[in-house]
Design a protein around this motif. Structure first.
Motif, PDB file in Angstrom:
ATOM      1  N   ALA A   1       0.835  -1.199   0.000  1.00  0.00           N
ATOM      2  CA  ALA A   1       0.000   0.000   0.000  1.00  0.00           C
ATOM      3  C   ALA A   1       0.865   1.243   0.000  1.00  0.00           C
ATOM      4  CB  ALA A   1      -0.900   0.016   1.216  1.00  0.00           C
ATOM      5  N   THR A   2       1.021   1.902  -1.126  1.00  0.00           N
ATOM      6  CA  THR A   2       1.659   3.211  -1.179  1.00  0.00           C
ATOM      7  C   THR A   2       0.747   4.124  -1.963  1.00  0.00           C
ATOM      8  OG1 THR A   2       2.885   2.507  -3.133  1.00  0.00           O
ATOM      9  CG2 THR A   2       4.028   2.361  -1.031  1.00  0.00           C
ATOM     10  N   ALA A   3       0.470   5.297  -1.412  1.00  0.00           N
ATOM     11  CA  ALA A   3      -0.481   6.206  -2.038  1.00  0.00           C
ATOM     12  C   ALA A   3       0.211   7.048  -3.099  1.00  0.00           C
ATOM     13  CB  ALA A   3      -1.103   7.110  -0.991  1.00  0.00           C
ATOM     14  N   THR A   4      -0.470   7.296  -4.170  1.00  0.00           N
ATOM     15  CA  THR A   4       0.021   8.213  -5.173  1.00  0.00           C
ATOM     16  C   THR A   4      -0.343   9.630  -4.786  1.00  0.00           C
ATOM     17  OG1 THR A   4      -2.023   7.915  -6.407  1.00  0.00           O
ATOM     18  CG2 THR A   4      -0.168   6.523  -7.028  1.00  0.00           C
ATOM     19  N   VAL A   5       0.389  10.600  -5.299  1.00  0.00           N
ATOM     20  CA  VAL A   5       0.126  11.999  -4.973  1.00  0.00           C
ATOM     21  C   VAL A   5      -1.141  12.471  -5.659  1.00  0.00           C
ATOM     22  CG1 VAL A   5       1.017  14.334  -5.129  1.00  0.00           C
ATOM     23  CG2 VAL A   5       2.565  12.451  -4.598  1.00  0.00           C
ATOM     24  N   ARG A   6      -1.370  12.043  -6.893  1.00  0.00           N
ATOM     25  CA  ARG A   6      -2.571  12.418  -7.625  1.00  0.00           C
ATOM     26  C   ARG A   6      -3.304  11.152  -8.070  1.00  0.00           C
ATOM     27  NH1 ARG A   6       1.099  16.343  -9.534  1.00  0.00           N
ATOM     28  NH2 ARG A   6       0.444  18.469  -9.122  1.00  0.00           N
ATOM     29  N   GLY A   7      -4.600  11.304  -8.309  1.00  0.00           N
ATOM     30  CA  GLY A   7      -5.381  10.170  -8.764  1.00  0.00           C
ATOM     31  C   GLY A   7      -5.762   9.248  -7.631  1.00  0.00           C
ATOM     32  N   THR A   8      -6.268   8.083  -7.990  1.00  0.00           N
ATOM     33  CA  THR A   8      -6.735   7.123  -6.993  1.00  0.00           C
ATOM     34  C   THR A   8      -5.556   6.521  -6.257  1.00  0.00           C
ATOM     35  OG1 THR A   8      -8.626   6.596  -8.408  1.00  0.00           O
ATOM     36  CG2 THR A   8      -8.084   5.033  -6.659  1.00  0.00           C
ATOM     37  N   PRO A   9      -5.560   6.551  -4.923  1.00  0.00           N
ATOM     38  CA  PRO A   9      -4.455   5.951  -4.179  1.00  0.00           C
ATOM     39  C   PRO A   9      -4.431   4.437  -4.346  1.00  0.00           C
ATOM     40  CG  PRO A   9      -6.215   6.576  -2.693  1.00  0.00           C
ATOM     41  CD  PRO A   9      -6.583   7.131  -4.039  1.00  0.00           C
ATOM     42  N   THR A  10      -3.269   3.853  -4.170  1.00  0.00           N
ATOM     43  CA  THR A  10      -3.130   2.411  -4.295  1.00  0.00           C
ATOM     44  C   THR A  10      -3.953   1.705  -3.228  1.00  0.00           C
ATOM     45  OG1 THR A  10      -0.916   2.637  -5.200  1.00  0.00           O
ATOM     46  CG2 THR A  10      -1.512   0.491  -4.282  1.00  0.00           C
ATOM     47  N   ASN A  11      -4.837   0.825  -3.664  1.00  0.00           N
ATOM     48  CA  ASN A  11      -5.710   0.088  -2.755  1.00  0.00           C
ATOM     49  C   ASN A  11      -5.018  -1.180  -2.247  1.00  0.00           C
ATOM     50  OD1 ASN A  11      -9.147   0.646  -3.923  1.00  0.00           O
ATOM     51  ND2 ASN A  11      -7.492   2.089  -3.578  1.00  0.00           N
ATOM     52  N   VAL A  12      -5.415  -1.624  -1.066  1.00  0.00           N
ATOM     53  CA  VAL A  12      -4.921  -2.861  -0.468  1.00  0.00           C
ATOM     54  C   VAL A  12      -6.103  -3.688  -0.012  1.00  0.00           C
ATOM     55  CG1 VAL A  12      -3.525  -3.879   1.363  1.00  0.00           C
ATOM     56  CG2 VAL A  12      -2.858  -1.676   0.379  1.00  0.00           C
ATOM     57  N   ASP A  13      -6.189  -4.929  -0.470  1.00  0.00           N
ATOM     58  CA  ASP A  13      -7.156  -5.883   0.069  1.00  0.00           C
ATOM     59  C   ASP A  13      -6.515  -6.526   1.289  1.00  0.00           C
ATOM     60  OD1 ASP A  13      -8.867  -7.952   0.685  1.00  0.00           O
ATOM     61  OD2 ASP A  13      -9.173  -8.591  -1.389  1.00  0.00           O
ATOM     62  N   VAL A  14      -6.895  -6.057   2.474  1.00  0.00           N
ATOM     63  CA  VAL A  14      -6.255  -6.523   3.703  1.00  0.00           C
ATOM     64  C   VAL A  14      -6.698  -7.934   4.057  1.00  0.00           C
ATOM     65  CG1 VAL A  14      -5.972  -6.073   6.177  1.00  0.00           C
ATOM     66  CG2 VAL A  14      -6.037  -4.163   4.563  1.00  0.00           C
ATOM     67  N   SER A  15      -7.971  -8.236   3.875  1.00  0.00           N
ATOM     68  CA  SER A  15      -8.485  -9.505   4.382  1.00  0.00           C
ATOM     69  C   SER A  15      -8.256 -10.667   3.426  1.00  0.00           C
ATOM     70  CB  SER A  15      -9.968  -9.386   4.730  1.00  0.00           C
ATOM     71  OG  SER A  15     -10.722  -8.945   3.618  1.00  0.00           O
ATOM     72  N   GLN A  16      -8.547 -10.506   2.149  1.00  0.00           N
ATOM     73  CA  GLN A  16      -8.386 -11.581   1.155  1.00  0.00           C
ATOM     74  C   GLN A  16      -8.947 -12.908   1.682  1.00  0.00           C
ATOM     75  OE1 GLN A  16      -4.447 -11.757  -0.651  1.00  0.00           O
ATOM     76  NE2 GLN A  16      -4.085  -9.629  -0.063  1.00  0.00           N
ATOM     77  N   ARG A  17     -10.198 -12.863   2.125  1.00  0.00           N
ATOM     78  CA  ARG A  17     -10.834 -14.016   2.753  1.00  0.00           C
ATOM     79  C   ARG A  17     -12.075 -14.430   1.992  1.00  0.00           C
ATOM     80  NH1 ARG A  17     -13.471 -12.969   7.016  1.00  0.00           N
ATOM     81  NH2 ARG A  17     -13.233 -14.955   8.085  1.00  0.00           N
ATOM     82  N   HIS A  18     -12.413 -15.696   2.084  1.00  0.00           N
ATOM     83  CA  HIS A  18     -13.702 -16.156   1.599  1.00  0.00           C
ATOM     84  C   HIS A  18     -14.811 -15.561   2.465  1.00  0.00           C
ATOM     85  CE1 HIS A  18     -12.658 -18.899  -1.600  1.00  0.00           C
ATOM     86  NE2 HIS A  18     -11.745 -19.474  -0.832  1.00  0.00           N
ATOM     87  N   LEU A  19     -15.939 -15.321   1.842  1.00  0.00           N
ATOM     88  CA  LEU A  19     -17.132 -14.797   2.497  1.00  0.00           C
ATOM     89  C   LEU A  19     -16.942 -13.328   2.877  1.00  0.00           C
ATOM     90  CD1 LEU A  19     -18.097 -17.969   4.532  1.00  0.00           C
ATOM     91  CD2 LEU A  19     -18.793 -17.321   2.222  1.00  0.00           C
ATOM     92  N   ASN A  20     -17.887 -12.771   3.675  1.00  0.00           N
ATOM     93  CA  ASN A  20     -17.979 -11.323   3.857  1.00  0.00           C
ATOM     94  C   ASN A  20     -17.295 -10.821   5.128  1.00  0.00           C
ATOM     95  OD1 ASN A  20     -19.790 -10.243   1.656  1.00  0.00           O
ATOM     96  ND2 ASN A  20     -21.119 -11.863   2.453  1.00  0.00           N
ATOM     97  N   GLU A  21     -16.716  -9.623   5.013  1.00  0.00           N
ATOM     98  CA  GLU A  21     -16.284  -8.826   6.152  1.00  0.00           C
ATOM     99  C   GLU A  21     -16.874  -7.426   5.980  1.00  0.00           C
ATOM    100  OE1 GLU A  21     -14.088 -11.770   4.761  1.00  0.00           O
ATOM    101  OE2 GLU A  21     -13.007  -9.923   4.248  1.00  0.00           O
ATOM    102  N   SER A  22     -17.255  -6.805   7.084  1.00  0.00           N
ATOM    103  CA  SER A  22     -17.832  -5.458   7.007  1.00  0.00           C
ATOM    104  C   SER A  22     -17.793  -4.814   8.387  1.00  0.00           C
ATOM    105  CB  SER A  22     -19.281  -5.510   6.496  1.00  0.00           C
ATOM    106  OG  SER A  22     -20.083  -6.308   7.344  1.00  0.00           O
ATOM    107  N   GLU A  23     -18.186  -3.538   8.452  1.00  0.00           N
ATOM    108  CA  GLU A  23     -18.184  -2.728   9.663  1.00  0.00           C
ATOM    109  C   GLU A  23     -16.775  -2.656  10.246  1.00  0.00           C
ATOM    110  OE1 GLU A  23     -22.849  -2.935  10.874  1.00  0.00           O
ATOM    111  OE2 GLU A  23     -21.420  -3.878  12.251  1.00  0.00           O
ATOM    112  N   GLU A  24     -16.009  -1.695   9.693  1.00  0.00           N
ATOM    113  CA  GLU A  24     -14.585  -1.613   9.943  1.00  0.00           C
ATOM    114  C   GLU A  24     -14.246  -0.591  11.025  1.00  0.00           C
ATOM    115  OE1 GLU A  24     -16.068  -2.551   6.108  1.00  0.00           O
ATOM    116  OE2 GLU A  24     -15.979  -0.533   6.976  1.00  0.00           O
ATOM    117  N   ALA A  25     -13.308  -0.934  11.882  1.00  0.00           N
ATOM    118  CA  ALA A  25     -12.675   0.016  12.792  1.00  0.00           C
ATOM    119  C   ALA A  25     -11.186   0.016  12.470  1.00  0.00           C
ATOM    120  CB  ALA A  25     -12.904  -0.385  14.242  1.00  0.00           C
ATOM    121  N   ILE A  26     -10.574   1.206  12.394  1.00  0.00           N
ATOM    122  CA  ILE A  26      -9.154   1.320  12.089  1.00  0.00           C
ATOM    123  C   ILE A  26      -8.543   2.371  12.991  1.00  0.00           C
ATOM    124  CG2 ILE A  26      -9.549   2.999  10.232  1.00  0.00           C
ATOM    125  CD1 ILE A  26      -7.170   1.707   8.736  1.00  0.00           C
TER     126      ILE A  26
END
Length: 470
Positions: free
Chosen positions: A23-48
């Motif tokens: 995960a490194t963000a670019t200065v312009r445009g869409t920042p680089t995304n990271v799929d943190v979980s990479q898991r089967h089925l659903n995850e939701s309601e995030e705290a960071i």
């Protein structure tokens, strides 16, 4: 988790492997995304949360789907020590030392590097409080909020009968040598706190106090001011599709003898406790108000900010994100400033706000359907208008007077109904802003990174990005 008609309405995704992502963000445009979980089925309601004593230490905790995964308990956790470039992941609260965790995690680092977490148990009408002193690698229970016996003297006056018919949506925040938890106690809101004097040095949580005139007022937030005062915000009512109103209450001395004062009306939202919109067809949304209090000692020290969702016309699905601020501790509020800068009548929802304690600047994020016009192309997955969503954000560097050009944060477009999650994207998103870099977290089934094991437009994974202030 939000309750409907006295029953529980949820739960979310499943167990994970331990992915490594960049995960490194670019200065312009869409920042680089990271799929943190990479898991089967659903995850939701995030705290960071970002550790102020080591900003490269970032922690995410989310719901997982118990029934669909055959799990009896647990929450997903991701921990990074390199600013979000790589993550270690595991299930916590799966009948380990944290008990049988259900859902609704909330996280907060304090100035000492203590990481506090609250969440819900599977069945108990109590609210656990956990502490990590090693950056989220391990937690231990340091409190368990239970209903005080009828007639027990607390900071609030009156009888406590009728409390804790259920518990829902706990929120935790830590700063200024104190940590506070607030939650819906099945009627009024209930709050408690403890003193903190150093790493691992946490006092006992007091018996708790009822927040005055908060019956049926819920789905809110809590913040700590520069003098240790406490503010909570909640939404009235907890049901329905319209007529939403926001109120705040202030405890002027935090852990001192004073109680929360009477509620103060802030604004109408036209968003009820269960307001169904196109991108959240199963779960619905609430106004999801959030607070951020400036304790920097800078130009806007003492200013408290409130973010919320406003439906322009009741049942129009034209929901926008607004921010107001108060310089007198919540007594009076500024006019609302519209954060999203689109010209559509599509939905923006589930906002989050965070204040950078090193600068006083603000970051805001939300789900956004502005590009889903039902005509194909970017932002549209199915030819139907206003049922897909991306994740967007904006910054304010002038004390909430205005917000800059909106930034698309998610690289792809998601559709919550396609996930089969039951609660769509959930009830809230995650955001932590420190050192000029915002770290949001959100649920995403676009498979923009190509590493969601469920494929594209199926179950939701947890994504993040590093987004520098612009």
């Amino acid at each position: 988790m939000r309750r409907l008609s006295g029953g529980l309405l949820l739960i979310v995704a499943a167990l994970a492997t331990a992915p490594v992502a960049t995960a490194t963000a670019t200065v312009r445009g869409t920042p680089t995304n990271v799929d943190v979980s990479q898991r089967h089925l659903n995850e939701s309601e995030e705290a960071i949360a970002v550790n102020p004593t080591n900003p490269k230490n970032i922690v995410i905790v989310t719901n997982v789907g118990h029934k669909e995964a055959g799990l009896k308990a647990g929450m997903f956790e991701g921990v990074s020590f390199d600013g979000g470039r790589t993550w270690s992941t595991k299930l916590i609260g799966n009948n380990d030392n944290l008990g049988d965790a259900c859902c609704d995690p909330s996280l907060s680092f304090d100035q000492y590097g203590n990481l506090f977490m609250t969440y819900l148990f599977q069945v108990e009408n109590t609210v656990p409080i956990a502490l990590s002193t090693d950056g989220g690698l391990t937690f231990k229970l340091v409190g368990n909020v239970i209903a005080p016996p009828s007639g027990t003297p607390t900071k609030s006056s009156g009888d406590n009968r009728g409390l804790f018919r259920f518990v829902d949506q706990p929120t935790i925040t830590a700063a200024h040598g104190e940590v506070w938890v607030i939650f819906n106690a099945g009627g009024p809101l209930f709050a408690t706190g403890a003193s903190v004097s150093g790493i691992g040095q946490v006092g006992s949580f007091f018996v708790g106090e009822v927040v005055p005139n908060t019956n049926n007022c819920t789905y809110g937030d809590i913040a700590i001011g520069p003098a240790g005062q406490i503010m909570q915000v909640c939404t009235l009512t907890e049901s329905g599709q319209g007529g939403g109103k926001l109120f705040v209450n202030v405890d002027p001395d935090g852990l001192g003898p004073a109680n929360f004062g009477d509620r103060i009306f802030v604004t109408d939202t036209h968003v009820g406790g269960f307001d169904f919109i196109g991108p959240q067809p199963d779960r619905s949304v609430d106004a999801e108000p959030g607070l951020a209090w400036d304790r920097t000692g800078g130009l806007h020290n003492g200013r408290v900010y409130l973010i919320y969702t406003l439906e322009q016309k009741n049942e129009s699905d034209n929901t926008d994100i607004f921010v107001r601020y108060s310089d007198d501790g919540g007594v009076t509020w500024s006019s609302g400033v519209r954060v999203n800068d689109d010209s559509t009548v599509n939905s923006q929802f589930l906002p989050k706000i965070s204040l950078d304690p090193t600068t006083g600047n603000l970051a805001t994020v939300w789900y956004d359907s502005r590009r889903d016009l039902g005509a194909g192309g970017s932002g549209d997955t199915d030819g139907i208008a206003n049922d897909d969503a991306q994740f967007w954000g904006a910054f304010s560097t002038n004390g909430g007077v205005s917000f800059g050009a909106n930034l698309q944060i998610s690289a792809g477009t998601s559709n919550a109904a396609d996930s089969g999650n039951g609660i769509d994207y959930g009830d809230y998103t995650g955001l932590s802003f420190y050192g000029g870099v915002a770290h949001p977290s959100w649920s995403d089934n676009s498979n923009s990174k190509g590493n969601n094991p469920d494929g594209t437009l199926h179950q939701l994974d947890i994504y993040t990005a590093a987004v520098p202030v612009s």
